[in-house]
Design a protein around this motif. Structure first.
Motif, short mmCIF file in Angstrom:
data_model
loop_
_atom_site.label_atom_id
_atom_site.label_comp_id
_atom_site.label_asym_id
_atom_site.label_seq_id
_atom_site.Cartn_x
_atom_site.Cartn_y
_atom_site.Cartn_z
N HIS A 123 0.97 -1.17 -0.07
CA HIS A 123 0.51 -0.63 -0.21
C HIS A 123 0.80 0.87 0.33
O HIS A 123 2.08 1.33 0.81
N TYR A 151 1.73 5.13 0.82
CA TYR A 151 1.37 5.30 2.35
C TYR A 151 1.12 7.05 1.95
O TYR A 151 1.43 7.84 1.35
N ASN A 177 -5.29 9.95 6.12
CA ASN A 177 -6.14 8.56 6.57
C ASN A 177 -7.42 8.38 5.32
O ASN A 177 -7.52 9.73 4.30
N TRP A 205 -0.70 -1.97 14.12
CA TRP A 205 0.49 -1.77 13.50
C TRP A 205 1.41 -2.03 12.78
O TRP A 205 1.65 -2.88 12.84
N PRO A 206 1.12 -1.91 11.37
CA PRO A 206 1.94 -2.33 10.56
C PRO A 206 2.94 -2.73 10.91
O PRO A 206 4.52 -1.36 10.55
N LYS A 250 0.28 4.70 13.50
CA LYS A 250 -0.86 3.35 13.97
C LYS A 250 -1.63 3.03 12.35
O LYS A 250 -1.62 4.13 11.26
N ASN A 251 -2.46 2.34 11.79
CA ASN A 251 -3.09 2.52 10.75
C ASN A 251 -4.20 2.44 11.06
O ASN A 251 -5.07 1.57 11.11
N ASP A 270 -6.51 2.73 8.58
CA ASP A 270 -7.66 2.74 7.58
C ASP A 270 -7.87 0.61 7.80
O ASP A 270 -8.75 0.68 7.13
N LEU A 271 -7.51 0.28 9.17
CA LEU A 271 -7.85 -1.07 8.69
C LEU A 271 -9.75 -1.36 8.49
O LEU A 271 -9.11 -2.36 7.82
#
Lengths: 634, 229
Positions: free
Chosen positions: A568, A570, A574, B197-198, B221-222, B224-225
């Motif tokens: 993905h 970056y 969001n 947390w990828p 932190k992701n 968009d999970l």
């Protein structure tokens, strides 16, 4: 000292309590009873009542009081005092009682206290331990029987012996597996006889019950192994005393395991483990095939070598350089991938091949190889439907009825961008993926621009299965293999860089195009040296900030790109899914399809009246006609 | 991952692609040993690497005897003061580490046990999870004070073993599916990766005592999970 001796001294304390208080302080019989259950329930280290006695009992524990005096002697004069102690006898080890009693009976007798060196109180809540701590007396006996050697190694052994004792005592059994305990036995017998069973009669029954419970618990057979704790402990102690290891207490757990294993007859448990190990064997088989393949083709290799060498990259060398940067899979995984690539090149007519990288997925990962076919030997491309064109026009039914023909819909599907010619542009390379080295390689379908456009708008994890559907908005035209291909294309386009001047003719890849593409002041690439300590051999490493996981290294002559990550881009913001477009105006709104208002009541009535009038007129006419017809019949 | 088994652990966690270069590895080994000695830690864990724009931070944590006690975190790297942001980078770093630890530091069931006196200890008889256990999320616990344990019903609590099950399991993590479990090398290694947390990778070789986790990433932190699942 206090602490360590306290558990041990509990016993003594109790005994002391029982004995001393009765004669001296005239305490009720309840007190020994109180302390007795305590002794029989070693779990509750009630220090409360005994703390007072600590100071008293500490005296008996002075190291000078090595057990030198014969037991018989001190035991003699204590006939009187042991009375309250007797009930406790069975619950506690008889042996410690004897010396303890000796202590208790009269402070002057403290010299005789068992020399047991107080065990350092270990914090483990071992139910047996506390009583065992009081078992120091056992070495007292044992040392007498075995001489002083025992005393030296008292620390571990008494502890264990004590434990053994506890179980014994708890069990009210006098069977002794160790010869050394014979004395205790005799002593305990002796002690038993001594105290008149005067003391607590109420307690014994409780005591007995507790003892029974404890013993039953110890004898309870484990559901897993068919052992019980009782036997296990006795076996362990036997083994320890037979082998006399150094620092047995430190390796106690290991001894325990060894004993267990020795008893466990190892049946070949084919049924249970096979399920679990099958996949392991499977993949091992497959990878073995990889290794073997090299051998089999050894003869033909010279012929193919030239071509093969051109095609097959030196993955190990690149991996080595990447490792300097701290990037890469482990060595043997890389080697396996190397072998798998070799297999790929052997089975397909490939001009050039490169290990592109690895994309992580939820259930499985993808190992990606970038491949360029030889001229003219390309495989047939599968015709792909242009999904974009297949929006339905058909639903444009008119709302209202009175129309003859369907209004023409304005809606025209956006022109599908024609597919790029294969082997050019984004489809210059063909990509093969496999889930794990050893599994077969799967060719990814070529990508169409529509897919790339939509791939830019969605962000989804890969599951690891190529046929998984991608449920997203806007809907992605294709399944996971298409999405994967689209992402690979984007990553390749965005991150494949080469040092300036590497390519002679001005290909797009020759320069870093991303100079312009900064996001919020974060430079698109981070450069660094691989090693600060040895700069002359260091290589330059580029780390992409746009596509986390993309790396490129160069060491002057060699350069290579690599990707490892989730696939993905970056984005500091969001992700927000795009808003659905406003409801499309499909049809021209004209009078034909516009709904008419429903007529109001007056209008309806007027209408009906008018209709009736018409009807009447019509009937009149019909009746006239009928009459005419009848006339005709006549 | 434990400093003692650093090399092996790095090899096992390498599936995620981020590792350490040889010179870093060597220097880390030495420095971790020194840290352990100087601070008198019971165990020193190499926590991971946080990638920065210019340079990286290497983080280590020290554990005292009581495994659940708050840990001391040490870092080494180039402190980069970003001129725009008011917060010191160090503070931000610490908070990120703490967040990550709270959220995704995990440990297999049985590796620690709790004594009635309170402190938790490393379970020296921990032989590793079995293969069937290793594939289930419920066999892994968050390496932190339990948060959800008290909310469980009594029925559920009855099945738990208080000496082993005193931390939250991963089963109830929100959002569901924020962990990816994979078996690598056939069934010889189970790797859990956090999607929230990828960069956080946890590995464990079933039937052995090897396990550990490492974080290599940018420390973000992701968010968009939910869209990505």
């Amino acid at each position: 000292m206090e602490d360590s001796t306290s558990p041990k001294q509990e016993k003594e304390n109790q005994e002391e309590l029982g004995e001393t208080r009765r004669p001296w302080e005239g305490k009720t019989a309840a007190s020994p009873q109180y302390s007795e259950p305590e002794s029989s329930e070693p779990l509750e280290a009630k220090q409360g009542p005994e703390t007072g006695r600590q100071s008293r009992s500490s005296r008996p524990w002075s190291p000078q009081s090595r057990a030198k005096t014969p037991l018989g002697g001190p035991a003699g004069p204590e006939t009187s005092s042991p009375a309250p102690v007797s009930p406790r006898e069975p619950s506690s080890s008889p042996s410690p009682l004897a010396p303890a009693r000796q202590d208790l009976a009269a402070p002057p007798q403290s010299d005789r206290t068992t020399s047991v060196i107080p065990e350092a109180g270990t914090p483990y809540p071992d139910p047996l331990k506390q009583s065992s701590d009081k078992r120091e007396s056992t070495p007292h006996h044992t040392s007498q029987s075995e001489g002083n050697t025992f005393q030296q190694s008292q620390q571990p052994k008494p502890h264990l012996c004590g434990r053994r004792d506890v179980s014994y005592n708890n069990a009210k059994q006098k069977e002794l597996r160790f010869d050394v305990f014979q004395e205790e036995d005799s002593n305990s017998d002796y002690d038993l006889q001594q105290p008149a069973p005067g003391g607590s009669e109420v307690a014994p029954s409780m005591l007995e019950i507790t003892i029974q419970n404890a013993k039953a618990y110890l004898l309870k057979t484990s559901s897993n192994s068919g052992f019980n704790l009782y036997d296990h402990l006795s076996n362990m102690l036997t083994k320890i005393l037979n082998e006399r290891p150094e620092n047995a207490v430190d390796i106690f757990e290991n001894i325990s395991q060894d004993v267990k294993m020795a008893h466990f007859s190892k049946k070949f448990d084919a049924l249970q483990n096979e399920n679990e190990l099958l996949p392991t064997y499977e993949i091992a088989e497959k990878q073995k095939a990889l290794f073997l393949q090299g051998h089999l083709e050894g003869v033909d290799q010279e012929l193919e070598d030239e071509i093969a060498e051109n095609a097959l990259p030196n993955v190990m060398e690149s991996a080595f350089y990447f490792e300097q940067a701290g990037v890469g899979l482990g060595t043997d995984e890389t080697y396996r991938i190397f072998l798998a690539l070799k297999q790929l090149t052997d089975t397909h007519p490939i001009q050039r091949c490169r290990f592109w990288g690895k994309i992580l997925g939820l259930e499985m990962n993808y190992v990606v190889a970038e491949v360029e076919f030889r001229e003219g030997e390309d495989e047939e491309e599968v015709e792909e439907e242009d999904v974009a064109e297949e929006r339905d026009n058909g639903e444009s039914e008119a709302h209202e009825d009175e129309e003859d023909e369907l209004p023409k819909s304005f809606y025209k599907a956006p022109q599908a961008i024609p597919k790029e010619e294969s082997r050019t542009g984004a489809n210059k390379y063909v990509y093969f993926v496999c889930n794990e080295p050893g599994r077969p390689w799967v060719k990814l379908p070529p990508v169409i621009p529509a897919q790339i456009v939509i791939a830019r708008k969605i962000k989804k994890f890969f599951t690891g299965r190529l046929d998984a559907p991608i449920i997203s908005y806007p809907p992605f035209p294709g399944n996971e293999s298409n999405y994967l291909r689209a992402q690979i294309a984007r990553i390749s386009a965005g991150t494949h860089v080469s040092p300036l001047g590497f390519y002679q003719f001005g290909e797009e890849e020759g320069e870093e195009e991303e100079e312009a593409e900064e996001i919020q002041n974060i430079p698109p690439w981070t450069t660094r040296l691989s090693s600060n300590l040895i700069p002359q051999y260091a290589i330059a490493v580029l780390q992409s900030n746009l596509w986390p996981g993309a790396y490129a290294f160069s060491n002057g002559k060699k350069f290579e790109n690599f990707y490892i990550g989730w696939g993905h881009k970056y984005s500091p913001d969001n992700y927000t899914p795009p808003v659905p477009p406003p409801v499309y105006q499909e049809y021209p709104s004209g009078p034909e399809i516009t709904e008419m208002d429903d007529p109001s009541v007056e209008e309806e009535q007027a209408f009906r009246a008018a209709q009736e009038a018409v009807l009447l007129a019509a009937e009149n006419e019909e009746s006239e006609e009928d009459e005419d017809e009848e006339d005709d019949y006549d | 991952m434990d400093a003692d088994s650093l090399l092996l652990s790095l090899e096992l966690a390498s599936g995620s692609g981020q590792g350490l270069s040889p010179d870093r590895r060597a220097s880390l080994l030495t420095s971790l040993m020194l840290v352990k000695r100087d601070y008198r830690y019971d165990r020193v864990l190499f926590w991971g690497r946080i990638l920065g724009l210019v340079a990286d931070y290497y983080i280590a944590q020290g554990l005292s005897e009581d495994q659940l006690a708050p840990r001391k975190t040490l870092y080494r790297g180039a402190p980069l003061l970003s001129p725009q942001v008011q917060i010191k980078e160090e503070t931000r770093l610490v908070s990120v580490i703490e967040q990550i630890d709270k959220a995704v530091a995990i440990i297999p069931r049985g590796a620690l046990f709790k004594t009635p006196f309170g402190p938790t200890h490393v379970n020296r008889t921990f032989e590793g999870l079995s293969l069937s256990e290793a594939k289930k999320l419920s066999s892994y616990f968050h390496f932190r004070e339990p948060v959800e344990l008290k909310n469980k019903t009594l029925l559920e609590k009855a099945d738990l073993d208080p000496s082993l099950d005193f931390m939250d399991s991963l089963e109830h993590d929100i959002p569901k599916g924020s962990w990816s479990i994979q078996m690598e090398r056939g069934n010889a290694l189970v790797v859990l990766r956090s999607l929230l947390w990828p960069g956080l990778t946890f590995y464990h070789a079933p039937h052995t005592k090897n396990y550990g986790y490492i974080y290599v990433g940018t420390g973000e932190k992701n968010m968009d999970l939910p869209f990505m699942l």
